[in-house]
Write a protein that holds these residues in place. Sequence first.
Motif, PDB file in Angstrom:
ATOM      1  N   ALA A  72       0.485  34.310  12.748  1.00 10.27           N
ATOM      2  CA  ALA A  72       0.320  32.855  12.607  1.00 10.27           C
ATOM      3  C   ALA A  72      -0.944  32.385  13.309  1.00 10.27           C
ATOM      4  O   ALA A  72      -1.699  31.563  12.779  1.00 10.27           O
ATOM      5  CB  ALA A  72       1.544  32.131  13.162  1.00 10.27           C
ATOM      6  N   GLU A  73      -1.190  32.905  14.504  1.00  8.04           N
ATOM      7  CA  GLU A  73      -2.386  32.504  15.242  1.00  8.04           C
ATOM      8  C   GLU A  73      -3.651  32.977  14.539  1.00  8.04           C
ATOM      9  O   GLU A  73      -4.648  32.247  14.465  1.00  8.04           O
ATOM     10  CB  GLU A  73      -2.333  33.056  16.671  1.00  8.04           C
ATOM     11  N   THR A  75      -3.983  33.376  11.418  1.00  4.94           N
ATOM     12  CA  THR A  75      -4.116  32.489  10.266  1.00  4.94           C
ATOM     13  C   THR A  75      -4.759  31.164  10.659  1.00  4.94           C
ATOM     14  O   THR A  75      -5.701  30.692  10.002  1.00  4.94           O
ATOM     15  CB  THR A  75      -2.734  32.231   9.639  1.00  4.94           C
ATOM     16  N   LYS A  76      -4.275  30.561  11.729  1.00  3.37           N
ATOM     17  CA  LYS A  76      -4.819  29.273  12.181  1.00  3.37           C
ATOM     18  C   LYS A  76      -6.307  29.378  12.510  1.00  3.37           C
ATOM     19  O   LYS A  76      -7.105  28.526  12.109  1.00  3.37           O
ATOM     20  CB  LYS A  76      -4.045  28.789  13.411  1.00  3.37           C
ATOM     21  N   GLU A  80      -9.466  27.520  10.644  1.00  9.16           N
ATOM     22  CA  GLU A  80     -10.391  26.699  11.425  1.00  9.16           C
ATOM     23  C   GLU A  80     -11.837  27.133  11.214  1.00  9.16           C
ATOM     24  O   GLU A  80     -12.754  26.310  11.211  1.00  9.16           O
ATOM     25  CB  GLU A  80     -10.034  26.783  12.909  1.00  9.16           C
ATOM     26  N   ASP A 112       3.520  28.518   7.079  1.00  6.80           N
ATOM     27  CA  ASP A 112       3.478  27.282   7.872  1.00  6.80           C
ATOM     28  C   ASP A 112       2.124  27.131   8.559  1.00  6.80           C
ATOM     29  O   ASP A 112       1.536  26.039   8.574  1.00  6.80           O
ATOM     30  CB  ASP A 112       4.598  27.281   8.905  1.00  6.80           C
ATOM     31  N   ALA A 113       1.629  28.216   9.134  1.00  9.82           N
ATOM     32  CA  ALA A 113       0.344  28.167   9.846  1.00  9.82           C
ATOM     33  C   ALA A 113      -0.810  27.883   8.892  1.00  9.82           C
ATOM     34  O   ALA A 113      -1.809  27.279   9.282  1.00  9.82           O
ATOM     35  CB  ALA A 113       0.100  29.481  10.581  1.00  9.82           C
ATOM     36  N   ALA A 114      -0.662  28.294   7.641  1.00 11.25           N
ATOM     37  CA  ALA A 114      -1.718  28.084   6.646  1.00 11.25           C
ATOM     38  C   ALA A 114      -1.840  26.629   6.231  1.00 11.25           C
ATOM     39  O   ALA A 114      -2.864  26.232   5.651  1.00 11.25           O
ATOM     40  CB  ALA A 114      -1.467  28.955   5.429  1.00 11.25           C
ATOM     41  N   ASP A 115      -0.806  25.860   6.476  1.00 12.47           N
ATOM     42  CA  ASP A 115      -0.853  24.400   6.307  1.00 12.47           C
ATOM     43  C   ASP A 115      -1.369  23.992   4.924  1.00 12.47           C
ATOM     44  O   ASP A 115      -2.304  23.201   4.800  1.00 12.47           O
ATOM     45  CB  ASP A 115      -1.729  23.790   7.410  1.00 12.47           C
TER      46      ASP A 115
END
Length: 219
Positions: A72-73, A75-76, A80, A112-115
């Motif tokens: 997840a991190e 991905t974030k 960014e 979820d992290a991909a938003d």
Amino acid sequence: MNKLIDHTLLKANATKEQILTLCKEAKEYDFASVCVNSYWVPTCKEALANSDIKVCTVVGFPLGAMSSAAKAEETKIAIEQGAQEIDMVLNIGELIAGNDEVVRKDIAAVVDAADGHIVKVIFETCLLTDEQIVKACQLCVEAKAPYVKTSTGFNSAGANPRVVKLMKDTVKDQALVKAAGGVRSIDDLQEMVKAGASRIGTSSGVALMKGANTDPSSY
């Protein structure tokens, strides 16, 4: 055909010069995206500015055995820095062990992290039975992943039309299928599309556009 292709370079020894060439080729042939390791995302974002070619990166690659929090991190950070699509490897060992909820949560953490950005979930189908492939597809749909993907291209075998069809028949209209690994000719590509693939991951995009086969040793 060009907009089916994720123009891919994931080798560990890829240099900046090679990544820039990848981006130049992607612009020349108007591919759907370039697919690179996350270190190269800022380079590709800059190189592809003012074009509609997306920057795709891999997460948990190539083994899938990282923690969900790490995926997840990753991905974030990638988003960014300019990634627009995420190709993640699910937890293959937990899938084989039948720990479905662990696998579903692993996928959902990245989604979820991909938003809202596209997530393609890599199965490494050459390591799985048909039943496990079907289960993986079902878990991806439950986790709301937009794509299921056959392979990393780093294992014993890549995509084949039979498995692509199995995946498409399982997800139906609830997800799309990306075929990756070993797609090196026009015939290969056409077979994958006929079987149900909506995207093709290949390092042979230029050769495909020229209608030529490539040397398998170059993959």
